[in-house]
Design a protein around this motif. Sequence first.
Motif, PDB file in Angstrom:
ATOM      1  N   SER A 172      -2.442  11.619   7.328  1.00 58.55           N
ATOM      2  CA  SER A 172      -3.482  12.314   8.083  1.00 58.55           C
ATOM      3  C   SER A 172      -2.905  13.435   8.953  1.00 58.55           C
ATOM      4  O   SER A 172      -3.646  14.205   9.526  1.00 58.55           O
ATOM      5  CB  SER A 172      -4.213  11.312   8.986  1.00 58.55           C
ATOM      6  N   ASN A 173      -1.563  13.508   9.065  1.00 57.55           N
ATOM      7  CA  ASN A 173      -0.989  14.444  10.036  1.00 57.55           C
ATOM      8  C   ASN A 173      -0.523  15.766   9.456  1.00 57.55           C
ATOM      9  O   ASN A 173      -0.219  16.689  10.185  1.00 57.55           O
ATOM     10  CB  ASN A 173       0.184  13.770  10.772  1.00 57.55           C
ATOM     11  N   ASN A 174      -0.387  15.870   8.139  1.00 57.38           N
ATOM     12  CA  ASN A 174       0.116  17.130   7.582  1.00 57.38           C
ATOM     13  C   ASN A 174      -0.346  17.300   6.142  1.00 57.38           C
ATOM     14  O   ASN A 174      -1.195  16.562   5.656  1.00 57.38           O
ATOM     15  CB  ASN A 174       1.639  17.197   7.692  1.00 57.38           C
ATOM     16  N   ASN A 175       0.293  18.271   5.446  1.00 56.10           N
ATOM     17  CA  ASN A 175      -0.212  18.577   4.109  1.00 56.10           C
ATOM     18  C   ASN A 175       0.602  17.950   2.979  1.00 56.10           C
ATOM     19  O   ASN A 175       0.342  18.213   1.835  1.00 56.10           O
ATOM     20  CB  ASN A 175      -0.235  20.096   3.898  1.00 56.10           C
ATOM     21  N   HIS A 176       1.609  17.170   3.311  1.00 59.10           N
ATOM     22  CA  HIS A 176       2.394  16.571   2.233  1.00 59.10           C
ATOM     23  C   HIS A 176       1.508  15.694   1.373  1.00 59.10           C
ATOM     24  O   HIS A 176       0.717  14.912   1.885  1.00 59.10           O
ATOM     25  CB  HIS A 176       3.541  15.726   2.781  1.00 59.10           C
ATOM     26  N   ASP A 177       1.645  15.815   0.091  1.00 60.24           N
ATOM     27  CA  ASP A 177       0.820  15.015  -0.800  1.00 60.24           C
ATOM     28  C   ASP A 177       1.704  14.309  -1.816  1.00 60.24           C
ATOM     29  O   ASP A 177       2.370  14.957  -2.611  1.00 60.24           O
ATOM     30  CB  ASP A 177      -0.207  15.925  -1.491  1.00 60.24           C
ATOM     31  N   PHE A 178       1.752  12.977  -1.724  1.00 60.51           N
ATOM     32  CA  PHE A 178       2.587  12.188  -2.628  1.00 60.51           C
ATOM     33  C   PHE A 178       1.731  11.487  -3.691  1.00 60.51           C
ATOM     34  O   PHE A 178       2.154  10.491  -4.270  1.00 60.51           O
ATOM     35  CB  PHE A 178       3.354  11.123  -1.836  1.00 60.51           C
ATOM     36  N   THR A 179       0.505  11.954  -3.872  1.00 65.26           N
ATOM     37  CA  THR A 179      -0.441  11.219  -4.716  1.00 65.26           C
ATOM     38  C   THR A 179       0.117  10.945  -6.113  1.00 65.26           C
ATOM     39  O   THR A 179      -0.005   9.826  -6.619  1.00 65.26           O
ATOM     40  CB  THR A 179      -1.779  11.995  -4.830  1.00 65.26           C
ATOM     41  N   ASP A 180       0.731  11.962  -6.734  1.00 68.10           N
ATOM     42  CA  ASP A 180       1.182  11.777  -8.126  1.00 68.10           C
ATOM     43  C   ASP A 180       2.229  10.679  -8.231  1.00 68.10           C
ATOM     44  O   ASP A 180       2.161   9.826  -9.108  1.00 68.10           O
ATOM     45  CB  ASP A 180       1.747  13.094  -8.698  1.00 68.10           C
ATOM     46  N   ILE A 181       3.190  10.723  -7.321  1.00 71.96           N
ATOM     47  CA  ILE A 181       4.270   9.734  -7.384  1.00 71.96           C
ATOM     48  C   ILE A 181       3.759   8.345  -6.975  1.00 71.96           C
ATOM     49  O   ILE A 181       4.157   7.318  -7.536  1.00 71.96           O
ATOM     50  CB  ILE A 181       5.522  10.202  -6.596  1.00 71.96           C
ATOM     51  N   ALA A 182       2.798   8.315  -6.018  1.00 75.79           N
ATOM     52  CA  ALA A 182       2.195   7.028  -5.621  1.00 75.79           C
ATOM     53  C   ALA A 182       1.478   6.399  -6.817  1.00 75.79           C
ATOM     54  O   ALA A 182       1.593   5.203  -7.085  1.00 75.79           O
ATOM     55  CB  ALA A 182       1.218   7.253  -4.467  1.00 75.79           C
TER      56      ALA A 182
ATOM     57  N   LEU B 101       0.870  -1.180   0.000  1.00 81.35           N
ATOM     58  CA  LEU B 101       0.000   0.000   0.000  1.00 81.35           C
ATOM     59  C   LEU B 101       0.900   1.220   0.000  1.00 81.35           C
ATOM     60  O   LEU B 101       1.719   1.409   0.916  1.00 81.35           O
ATOM     61  CB  LEU B 101      -0.873  -0.018   1.253  1.00 81.35           C
ATOM     62  N   LEU B 102       0.767   2.033  -1.029  1.00 81.56           N
ATOM     63  CA  LEU B 102       1.620   3.214  -1.172  1.00 81.56           C
ATOM     64  C   LEU B 102       1.027   4.383  -0.408  1.00 81.56           C
ATOM     65  O   LEU B 102      -0.193   4.609  -0.452  1.00 81.56           O
ATOM     66  CB  LEU B 102       1.707   3.594  -2.656  1.00 81.56           C
ATOM     67  N   ILE B 103       1.887   5.130   0.293  1.00 80.23           N
ATOM     68  CA  ILE B 103       1.379   6.313   1.005  1.00 80.23           C
ATOM     69  C   ILE B 103       1.151   7.422  -0.026  1.00 80.23           C
ATOM     70  O   ILE B 103       2.100   7.907  -0.656  1.00 80.23           O
ATOM     71  CB  ILE B 103       2.381   6.819   2.072  1.00 80.23           C
ATOM     72  N   GLY B 104      -0.123   7.787  -0.195  1.00 81.95           N
ATOM     73  CA  GLY B 104      -0.488   8.885  -1.101  1.00 81.95           C
ATOM     74  C   GLY B 104      -0.486  10.200  -0.342  1.00 81.95           C
ATOM     75  O   GLY B 104       0.127  11.183  -0.750  1.00 81.95           O
ATOM     76  N   SER B 105      -1.207  10.214   0.802  1.00 80.00           N
ATOM     77  CA  SER B 105      -1.190  11.400   1.675  1.00 80.00           C
ATOM     78  C   SER B 105      -1.410  10.921   3.098  1.00 80.00           C
ATOM     79  O   SER B 105      -2.022   9.886   3.321  1.00 80.00           O
ATOM     80  CB  SER B 105      -2.293  12.379   1.257  1.00 80.00           C
TER      81      SER B 105
END
Length: 367
Positions: free
Chosen positions: A281-291, A275-279
């Motif tokens: 719950s604790n902050n605003n980092h968003d890795f959705t594109d790379i996931a 399961l890839l971390i997309g985003s």
Amino acid sequence: MIEELIQSNCIKLGSFTLKSGDISKYYFDMKNIISYPNMLAKIGDEIYKKLQDFDIICGIPYGGLPIASYISTKYNKPLIFVRDKAKNYGTQKLIEGEYDKSKKCVIIDDVITTGGSIQYNIDVLKDKVDLVEVAVIFDRQQNYNCSLPVKSYLCKNDIIKYKLKKIMKEKQSKLCFSADLNDKNKIIDILKKIGDKIVVCKIHYDILDDNDGEFKKDLINVSIKHDFLIMEDRKFNDISYIVEKQYSKFKNWVDLVTVHSLVSSDVINCLSGALLIGSMSNNNHDFTDIALQHAKNNKNNVIGFITQKRIDCDDLICMTPGISTKETNDKDQKYRTSSNVDTDIIIVGRAIYNSPNIEETISKLVN
Ligand code: 5BU
């Protein structure tokens, strides 16, 4: 086909002690397929369709021979096989059947684990025939070594994906319990109570003291009895050389595992049920594109995403942590309620295990 393979005991779920002494939740016994000729034929046809052009087929004894013989007779491709040791009498042959260097040859086996027996066949045949590729019925995804490309009919990731969807449908549940307690007995007690209502139990194995491996055994047993998957929330985040070593502690008994998206494809490639971390719950980092990119490039390894919002990608599953009965913050954890979440599975920890009435809390969370 996966259901048929489970019914016919080619894929078994339970608590199996392996040669290494480690415990495995799955046991793959593809040799049993010889008792189900229709299934063997179906799989043989599918494997044949995947293969490049070839002249002769090499079946690896014992597991690869029945399926290679089927393809050989059905598609009129002469069969060869390599002995373990050359006969020390008569013809003293190491390779049975007819072959020469001009013949394009494929190698077939039932299961690939370390790749050892396949590599032995490659080494024996490499100067004798024109080797094209290898195909197996089942890839256990144990990081094999093989000098030829390997195609598989099924891999462990397929089984896990199938199991997860089946459990969600049968239980009509979207609940993953996050068992982040230090008290192992309490975890097992809660799971005995709520096991039938959950689809996954997520753990952080490193916060527990399980030197004797008893918790691992109990967790596997309760997961089989109540039919849910086990997820290790390890969030791998290193080079593949290290992640392979870290993952070896889990790969035989954990169904799902989390991985950060800021890793190379080689890391994802050594996992199954990832399961890839997309985003988070604790902050605003968003890795959705790379996931998303990793998911598309590693379809045989990835089950889905851990994400705060739905990510649409084929049949992949989205799971969301940071869920409670009230919208609130607890330090850097930002809770939402399940009604505000559009993903397939909710991950809930404290709201369940700190609740004075767990059953009531669960019905609030899922309704
Ligand atoms: P809680 O008790 O429901 O707050 O537990 C949430 C769990 O989900 C906990 O194990 C975290 O490690 C995990 N988690 C998270 O809270 N937020 C995230 O973005 C990710 C995982 Br990824």
